[in-house]
Write an enzyme that holds these catalytic residues in place. Structure first.
Site: not given
Lengths: 579, 163
Positions: A300, A362, A367, A320, A359, A283, A504, A280
């Protein structure tokens, strides 16, 4: 501060004028029971559990919404008060499905606790609400309205804190229900799976989708190589499930417990967090230097990602492309690790222990299967891990500390702070600063992005550029910030967003702290403190100094943002309808 | 006889144009969700998901909030209402005088259950409490018209007037 004097149970109490009777009583160590009250979030006086007698008032008053007044005389423990509270509680319990013994919230239920404190020995009334179907369709959250007591805490958090409004009240009287519109499942509306409804539910009406059995099955399957990884925030909260104080660090015991349970390898998502910073950070520099889309926004937090997909489709190119750390780890386990150890990736089963319910969703995104297999096979929350440890008969408190397995278990302090709001930003700044300037940071702590303010902004000089950064936690704050970004009112280079308030450490998969305890302390603060202590104790505190990350680049990925890195560690996003 | 096409008001684009005018007029004022929903129901006859979503987006409130209001008040309906509303009295006097059999006949004629709407969107059938016309029992109302001393055999002719 203006103060007033009132009398509560014969005790003279001096309280700030803006206090409620509930808050004033706590000054005198008088505990008024509450149920629907959630400090700062749900203050609606709905459940009538906190009623008190006030001199010259016609009826009993709800202490949680009653402002103090000069000379007020309050009694919290009269016969009338006790009887009224008891009847109110009995009425709530009458319609509540009381399968306490097999309920996930058994012994951690605010309703059950009240029944105990009220010395309830009988419930006189029968259930009149109709049996409702349990919503099992969401990969993250189970909703059982048969246990719902209509306190509205979930609705308030979802609407006011997260600005998601996936669940709310409908109907009236006996037909009142909490849930998504038109009787839909949570999986059919714009729910972001953050799980803040779960950690604020006083009972078991909302809970995570339990995937424990799948993991036991994998562990019992001799053909599978079962690898586990743990997120940074888990290690500062897991201990609470075993009676330890909030904010206790149990990293070593957690690793030991996982080994005892039979995982073949115990790795640390922190390794992948360091890797994330490399990807990142690169990036960001690429976008800064080559006129790419700015601000770059972190990716994230899967709750935030889904929120963005539903509500800010115009910002999808700002996100990102980095996968979240545990997905990166999963992709590496089924490629680099599989090749290096000669294991067929189809035989590798990756379990992620996360502070997060989003998550779970996720990991099921189609993908996210870089190797042709899902990067991560199953996600367990911190709470589920605790239940598994108990099931396995491991005496957690007595375990000796153990260390993560090496290479993919090695990490720096920069990675562990991913668990608190501002942490990803700080970790990125530590690396970007040194990469750009070639100088060593004198002070690695970026205090300006720490703490619980909803939106934090700072300008950080990095060589030639003054990097404008912002940090938001909780999607309500993220919404405010993004509206300013979209309108052009504010311009930033880099933004960190975490979907849950506090980041988190107080994610939707973390141990549940009761509303009453949250009047005494803020778990966001205590757990974040433990995270920063963990960082301080690490020998290395910058992601680019992690020798094992360097090794993986040398041996496998090439350099950051290389073709292979892109294939394995990056992803894309989709527009989603708003319902 | 040619079959008349029945179009759900939700599928008629002009209805949304009308609703947009209402929303634009009320948007600026806080607390005008209820009047907007009332108008929306006038236009569409009921408040299905599509209409509530349109209102939510137009009024810049969440669909959840619109849904909460729409389900709280009895005046709002989430299912289509017929052109005519039949209120069949199930009060004590009417019941004793055979309202049950009348109800069965109406249900059979329209092919709907209580609370339902006929397929041609002509009738919505409701069972009501006492209408206060016990002397005429059994009684039913169709819109504002009162029909008393009903017999099972009289039902088809009465309904025919409204078809």
């Amino acid at each position: 501060m203006e103060k007033v004097t009132l009398t509560i149970d014969g005790i003279r109490v001096e309280a700030p004028a803006h206090y409620t009777v509930l808050e004033a009583a706590r000054i005198a160590n008088i505990k008024i029971p509450t149920l629907c009250y959630l400090k700062g979030i749900n203050e609606i006086g709905a459940c009538r559990i906190c009623v008190v007698e006030v001199e010259r008032a016609k009826s009993l008053q709800a202490a949680c919404v009653l402002p103090v007044a000069e000379g007020m005389v309050v009694r919290t423990n009269t016969k009338a008060v006790r009887e009224a509270r008891r009847i109110n509680l009995e009425l709530l319990l009458a319609n509540h499905e009381r399968e306490c013994l097999t309920c996930v919230r058994n012994r951690n239920c605010e309703l059950q606790k009240l029944a105990e404190e009220f010395n309830l020995d009988n419930i006189e009334y029968g259930r009149i609400s109709k049996e409702q179907k349990v919503d099992l369709k969401s990969p993250s959250i189970i909703r059982d309205t048969n246990k719902c007591i209509l306190c509205r805490r979930c609705e308030s958090v979802c609407r006011d804190v997260q600005t998601v409004s996936a669940i709310g009240v409908s109907g009236r009287g006996m037909g009142t229900m909490i849930g998504p519109v038109f009787g839909k499942s949570l999986s059919e509306v714009s729910c972001i799976n953050c799980g803040q409804c779960i950690v604020n539910c006083p009972v078991g009406a909302l809970r995570e989708k339990d995937n424990i059995d799948e993991v036991w099955e994998a562990l019992n399957n001799p053909d599978l190589h079962v690898v586990v990884q743990t997120a940074p925030a888990v290690r500062v909260a897991l201990g609470e499930e075993f009676g330890m104080p909030v904010g206790t660090r149990v990293t070593g015991k957690m690793v030991a417990a996982l080994r005892r349970m039979g995982f073949d390898k115990v790795y640390d998502t922190d390794f992948a967090a360091d890797l994330t910073i490399m990807e990142e950070g690169t990036e960001l520099l690429d976008r800064l230097n080559n006129g790419g889309k700015l601000p770059l926004i972190t990716s994230c937090s899967p709750g935030w990602i889904k929120f963005c997909e539903h509500n800010f489709p115009e910002l999808l190119d700002n996100l990102s492309t980095c996968k979240s750390p545990h997905q990166m780890m999963g992709a590496l386990l089924k490629s680099y690790y599989a090749e290096k150890n000669g294991i067929d990736p189809s035989k590798i089963y990756v379990v992620s222990i996360m502070p997060c319910t989003a998550k779970k969703f996720e990991a099921k995104r189609p993908e996210l299967n870089a190797t042709g297999y899902p990067d991560v096979d199953v996600v367990l929350t911190t709470r589920e891990l605790a239940r598994m440890i108990k099931e396995a008969g491991v005496d957690f408190a007595k375990l000796e500390n153990e260390s993560f397995d090496n290479i993919l278990g090695d990490s720096t302090g920069a990675a562990v702070i991913f668990g608190a709001t501002g942490g990803v930003m700080e970790a990125a700044l530590r690396t970007v600063y040194e990469v750009v300037t070639g100088k060593t940071l004198e002070k690695v702590d970026f205090e300006e992005v720490r703490g619980l303010e909803g939106i934090k902004a700072a300008v950080i000089p990095v060589g030639e550029i003054n990097v404008k950064v912002a940090v938001a936690h909780g999607t309500g704050n993220a919404r405010k910030l993004m509206e300013k970004v979209v309108s052009g009112e504010e311009q930033y280079h880099f933004i960190e967003v975490m979907g849950c308030p506090g980041g988190c450490v107080t994610g939707g998969g973390q141990p549940i702290v009761s509303a009453s305890d949250k009047m005494d302390f803020d778990p966001r603060e205590l757990r974040a403190r433990a995270i920063y202590e963990e960082d301080k104790d690490m020998p290395l505190r910058k992601s680019h100094e992690n020798p094992m990350v360097k090794l993986v680049y040398e041996e496998y990925l090439g350099k950051a943002n290389s073709h292979r890195a892109h294939e394995l560690l990056h992803t894309h996003y989709v527009r989603r309808e708003r319902v | 006889m040619a079959v008349k096409e029945v179009r759900d008001p939700v599928d008629i684009p002009e209805n949304y144009e009308k609703l947009k005018e209402v929303i634009d007029e009320h948007k600026v004022k806080r607390g005008s969700l209820i009047p907007v929903l009332q108008k929306a129901q006038e236009i569409f006859g009921y408040l299905p998901l599509e209409v509530q979503k349109y209102v939510a987006e137009g009024m810049n409130v969440s669909l959840q909030e619109v849904y909460g209001v729409a389900t709280f008040y009895a005046q709002f309906s989430l299912t289509p209402k017929g052109e005519h509303t039949i209120g069949l009295c199930m009060g004590t006097a009417c019941y004793v005088k055979g309202a049950k059999a009348i109800l069965e006949k109406v249900k059979e004629e329209l092919g709907v259950e209580v609370g339902g709407t006929s397929e041609d969107l002509k009738f919505t059938l409701e069972a009501t409490r006492c209408l206060g016309a016990c002397g005429l029992a059994p009684v039913m109302m169709i819109d504002e018209d009162v029909y008393g001393r009903l017999t099972v055999d009289s039902i088809p002719d009465i309904l025919k007037k409204y078809r």
